[in-house]
Motif scaffolding. Structure first.
Motif, PDB file in Angstrom:
ATOM      1  N   ASN A  73       2.104  44.452  50.481  1.00 13.99           N
ATOM      2  CA  ASN A  73       2.320  45.319  49.568  1.00 13.99           C
ATOM      3  C   ASN A  73       2.422  44.396  48.169  1.00 13.99           C
ATOM      4  OD1 ASN A  73       2.585  47.996  50.507  1.00 13.99           O
ATOM      5  ND2 ASN A  73       4.533  47.498  51.197  1.00 13.99           N
ATOM      6  N   ALA A  74       3.214  43.213  48.419  1.00 15.15           N
ATOM      7  CA  ALA A  74       3.035  42.234  47.468  1.00 15.15           C
ATOM      8  C   ALA A  74       2.031  41.858  46.902  1.00 15.15           C
ATOM      9  CB  ALA A  74       3.881  41.073  47.838  1.00 15.15           C
ATOM     10  N   GLY A  75       0.960  41.549  47.778  1.00 13.30           N
ATOM     11  CA  GLY A  75      -0.345  41.168  47.603  1.00 13.30           C
ATOM     12  C   GLY A  75      -1.168  41.927  46.608  1.00 13.30           C
ATOM     13  N   PHE A  76      -1.090  43.408  46.895  1.00 17.04           N
ATOM     14  CA  PHE A  76      -1.730  44.349  46.104  1.00 17.04           C
ATOM     15  C   PHE A  76      -1.035  44.510  44.623  1.00 17.04           C
ATOM     16  CE2 PHE A  76      -4.980  46.812  47.895  1.00 17.04           C
ATOM     17  CZ  PHE A  76      -4.723  46.966  49.106  1.00 17.04           C
ATOM     18  N   VAL A  77       0.257  44.314  44.764  1.00 22.65           N
ATOM     19  CA  VAL A  77       0.954  44.390  43.342  1.00 22.65           C
ATOM     20  C   VAL A  77       0.501  43.393  42.462  1.00 22.65           C
ATOM     21  CG1 VAL A  77       3.292  44.671  42.134  1.00 22.65           C
ATOM     22  CG2 VAL A  77       2.744  46.070  44.222  1.00 22.65           C
ATOM     23  N   TRP A  78       0.706  42.226  42.978  1.00 19.70           N
ATOM     24  CA  TRP A  78       0.589  40.896  42.112  1.00 19.70           C
ATOM     25  C   TRP A  78      -0.844  40.822  41.891  1.00 19.70           C
ATOM     26  CZ3 TRP A  78       3.809  38.532  39.208  1.00 19.70           C
ATOM     27  CH2 TRP A  78       5.411  38.560  39.627  1.00 19.70           C
ATOM     28  N   GLY A  99       7.469  48.342  47.169  1.00 18.33           N
ATOM     29  CA  GLY A  99       6.686  49.059  48.339  1.00 18.33           C
ATOM     30  C   GLY A  99       5.526  49.727  47.837  1.00 18.33           C
ATOM     31  N   GLU A 100       5.551  50.920  48.529  1.00 23.26           N
ATOM     32  CA  GLU A 100       4.426  51.799  48.019  1.00 23.26           C
ATOM     33  C   GLU A 100       4.338  52.253  46.671  1.00 23.26           C
ATOM     34  OE1 GLU A 100       4.653  54.915  51.071  1.00 23.26           O
ATOM     35  OE2 GLU A 100       3.449  53.938  52.413  1.00 23.26           O
ATOM     36  N   ALA A 101       5.496  52.622  46.164  1.00 23.06           N
ATOM     37  CA  ALA A 101       5.820  53.060  44.945  1.00 23.06           C
ATOM     38  C   ALA A 101       5.130  52.115  43.754  1.00 23.06           C
ATOM     39  CB  ALA A 101       7.275  53.189  44.314  1.00 23.06           C
ATOM     40  N   ALA A 102       5.166  50.675  43.851  1.00 22.39           N
ATOM     41  CA  ALA A 102       4.738  49.827  43.231  1.00 22.39           C
ATOM     42  C   ALA A 102       3.395  49.725  43.201  1.00 22.39           C
ATOM     43  CB  ALA A 102       5.335  48.417  43.554  1.00 22.39           C
ATOM     44  N   VAL A 103       2.992  49.801  44.629  1.00 21.93           N
ATOM     45  CA  VAL A 103       1.410  49.766  44.812  1.00 21.93           C
ATOM     46  C   VAL A 103       0.415  50.969  43.978  1.00 21.93           C
ATOM     47  CG1 VAL A 103      -0.451  49.825  46.517  1.00 21.93           C
ATOM     48  CG2 VAL A 103       1.691  48.426  47.114  1.00 21.93           C
ATOM     49  N   SER A 104       1.360  52.120  44.129  1.00 18.07           N
ATOM     50  CA  SER A 104       0.872  53.441  43.442  1.00 18.07           C
ATOM     51  C   SER A 104       0.690  53.134  42.151  1.00 18.07           C
ATOM     52  CB  SER A 104       1.540  54.378  43.903  1.00 18.07           C
ATOM     53  OG  SER A 104       0.998  55.661  43.188  1.00 18.07           O
ATOM     54  N   GLN A 105       1.868  52.835  41.397  1.00 21.73           N
ATOM     55  CA  GLN A 105       1.815  52.695  40.003  1.00 21.73           C
ATOM     56  C   GLN A 105       0.982  51.540  39.624  1.00 21.73           C
ATOM     57  OE1 GLN A 105       6.009  52.564  38.338  1.00 21.73           O
ATOM     58  NE2 GLN A 105       5.305  51.978  36.345  1.00 21.73           N
ATOM     59  N   GLY A 155       0.979  63.602  46.776  1.00 22.71           N
ATOM     60  CA  GLY A 155       1.697  64.892  47.382  1.00 22.71           C
ATOM     61  C   GLY A 155       2.697  64.634  48.557  1.00 22.71           C
ATOM     62  N   GLY A 156       3.197  63.600  48.771  1.00 25.90           N
ATOM     63  CA  GLY A 156       4.186  63.326  49.654  1.00 25.90           C
ATOM     64  C   GLY A 156       3.846  62.478  50.785  1.00 25.90           C
ATOM     65  N   ALA A 157       2.981  61.935  51.152  1.00 25.70           N
ATOM     66  CA  ALA A 157       2.354  61.282  52.324  1.00 25.70           C
ATOM     67  C   ALA A 157       2.690  59.866  52.022  1.00 25.70           C
ATOM     68  CB  ALA A 157       0.881  61.480  52.632  1.00 25.70           C
ATOM     69  N   ALA A 158       2.266  58.830  53.171  1.00 24.39           N
ATOM     70  CA  ALA A 158       2.579  57.646  53.120  1.00 24.39           C
ATOM     71  C   ALA A 158       1.444  57.216  52.347  1.00 24.39           C
ATOM     72  CB  ALA A 158       2.636  56.989  54.292  1.00 24.39           C
ATOM     73  N   LEU A 159       1.407  55.947  51.562  1.00 20.56           N
ATOM     74  CA  LEU A 159       0.193  55.316  50.957  1.00 20.56           C
ATOM     75  C   LEU A 159      -0.366  54.554  52.021  1.00 20.56           C
ATOM     76  CD1 LEU A 159      -1.339  55.178  48.366  1.00 20.56           C
ATOM     77  CD2 LEU A 159       0.283  53.375  47.743  1.00 20.56           C
ATOM     78  N   ASP A 160      -1.504  54.890  52.535  1.00 19.32           N
ATOM     79  CA  ASP A 160      -2.355  54.296  53.534  1.00 19.32           C
ATOM     80  C   ASP A 160      -3.814  53.796  52.662  1.00 19.32           C
ATOM     81  OD1 ASP A 160      -3.718  53.134  55.625  1.00 19.32           O
ATOM     82  OD2 ASP A 160      -3.822  55.131  56.633  1.00 19.32           O
TER      83      ASP A 160
END
Length: 379
Positions: free
Chosen positions: A240-245, A303-309, A372-377
């Motif tokens: 997650n950190a890798g994707f975000v940064w 987490g997933e919220a940061a990755v998505s944004q 839609g509410g699912a996990a971010l895979d």
């Protein structure tokens, strides 16, 4: 341009003299094979930007980091790309080193050497392949006594000629025998690690993106970051950190290159006020999306919220920047095109943002599912 000047001021605060040193070089020299930009970066304390102060670094936050990358990208897109590979690797590793003893003593000892010895860390992951996760294993790992033998190749691998440490994603046998993702810290001087010419484009040439091959390169067990029973989320947190940064920093660098073109159009007064205004708005809006994502991360979104944004900001900025470079070249005009290739190359340097993983096409369904509410895979 006011906001670009502010970004350069931020860069000056963390890396005194870097902006001036880059600007003193002709663009063709800055972006050429053998360019000194990576050395200038190291001389200006670039290595320590995202490394915590307790490890001798500068401790920049996400907002400062994207501003620095915008400033660097406006002058040397190659350096922006190359430094991103070091910075996002540093951000991940030092986050794991913070507080919870999630790294081995040997790994922590290595991190203590990065700033004092000005060691650049290259990424042996999948950023050159758009359909892949940036942490997808690009190297095979065979268990042997005391560690692993690594085999494979990373092409392209930015910072290939200047790196001191290569971080490589590998698959290792888990407790149940099934392969699990891990991260190897590989000394760049290891026997069996070699560098080979690979990059054929004149765009981003100074990023040192050649091929790195590993042939039976031994890595000790205690230099492999992996999950454990008492820390089962270690690699997921790393991902997650890798994707975000990665997405924040690499996008900011490309946004800086586009802003450099816009600044030139405004300085020359090219086109009508309406045309210049439209160009400025699109340029600033693209970066503001990235800046907003950086602020969210700084303020605790994870987490997933940061990755998505961050991914949504990257893809929206990517689309806008493509239009910015096209419009800027048109406004600069035919004589600018005839007299020098610098602005054409600067514009072309923005396009590779679309080639970094994950691609928008591969990400749409996971983002829709997450909305839609699912996990971010993203695997």
């Amino acid at each position: 341009m006011r906001t670009l000047d502010a970004a350069r001021d931020t860069c000056e605060r963390f890396h005194p003299g870097l902006v001036k040193a880059l600007a003193a070089l002709p663009f063709e020299e800055r972006e050429a094979h053998g360019s000194p930009v990576v050395d200038l970066f190291r001389q200006a304390a670039g290595v320590g930007l995202l490394i915590p102060t307790e490890y001798g670094g500068l401790g920049a936050d996400p907002v400062d980091a994207v501003l620095v990358q915008r400033a660097v990208g406006s002058l040397s897109p190659s350096l922006a790309v190359a430094s991103t590979m070091h910075h996002f690797t540093a951000a991940m590793l030092y986050a794991l080193a913070d507080g919870r003893n999630r790294l081995t003593p040997a790994q922590t000892d290595v991190l203590h050497t990065v700033v004092p010895e000005q060691r650049l860390m290259a990424s042996g992951w999948a950023e050159g392949r758009t359909q892949q996760n940036i942490l997808s294993p690009a190297v095979t790992a065979t268990p042997v006594e005391g560690g692993y033998l690594l085999n494979g190749a990373k092409k392209p691998c930015s910072l290939s000629r200047s790196m001191s440490l290569l971080t490589a994603s590998i698959a290792v046998p888990g407790a149940d025998g099934a392969p699990e993702l891990a991260l190897a810290l590989v000394d760049a001087a290891s026997p069996g690690l070699t560098r080979h010419p690979f990059w054929g484009s004149e765009v981003l040439t100074a990023a040192q993106s050649d091929e790195v091959r590993l042939a039976d390169v031994f890595v000790p067990e205690d230099m492999v970051v992996r999950t454990t029973e008492d820390d089962p989320d270690r690699i997921e947190d790393l991902q997650n950190a890798g994707f975000v940064w990665f997405e924040m920093l690499v996008s900011a660098g490309y946004a800086g290159a586009a802003a450099g073109l816009t600044e030139e159009v405004l300085a020359r007064g090219r086109g009508t006020a309406s045309e210049r205004g439209a160009l400025l708005i699109r340029t600033e809006a693209a970066f503001d999306l990235l800046l907003g994502a950086a602020r969210a991360v700084r303020d605790g979104v994870g987490g997933e919220a940061a990755v998505s944004q961050v991914l949504i900001a990257r893809f929206a900025a990517q689309e806008a920047l493509s239009l910015v470079t096209q419009q800027a070249l048109e406004l600069l005009g035919g004589m600018d095109f005839i007299r020098s290739s610098a602005h054409q190359r600067l514009a072309a340097s923005v396009r590779p943002l679309a080639f970094h993983p994950p691609s928008q096409g591969a990400t749409v369904e996971p983002l829709l599912a997450y909305a839609g509410g699912a996990a971010l895979d993203l695997s």
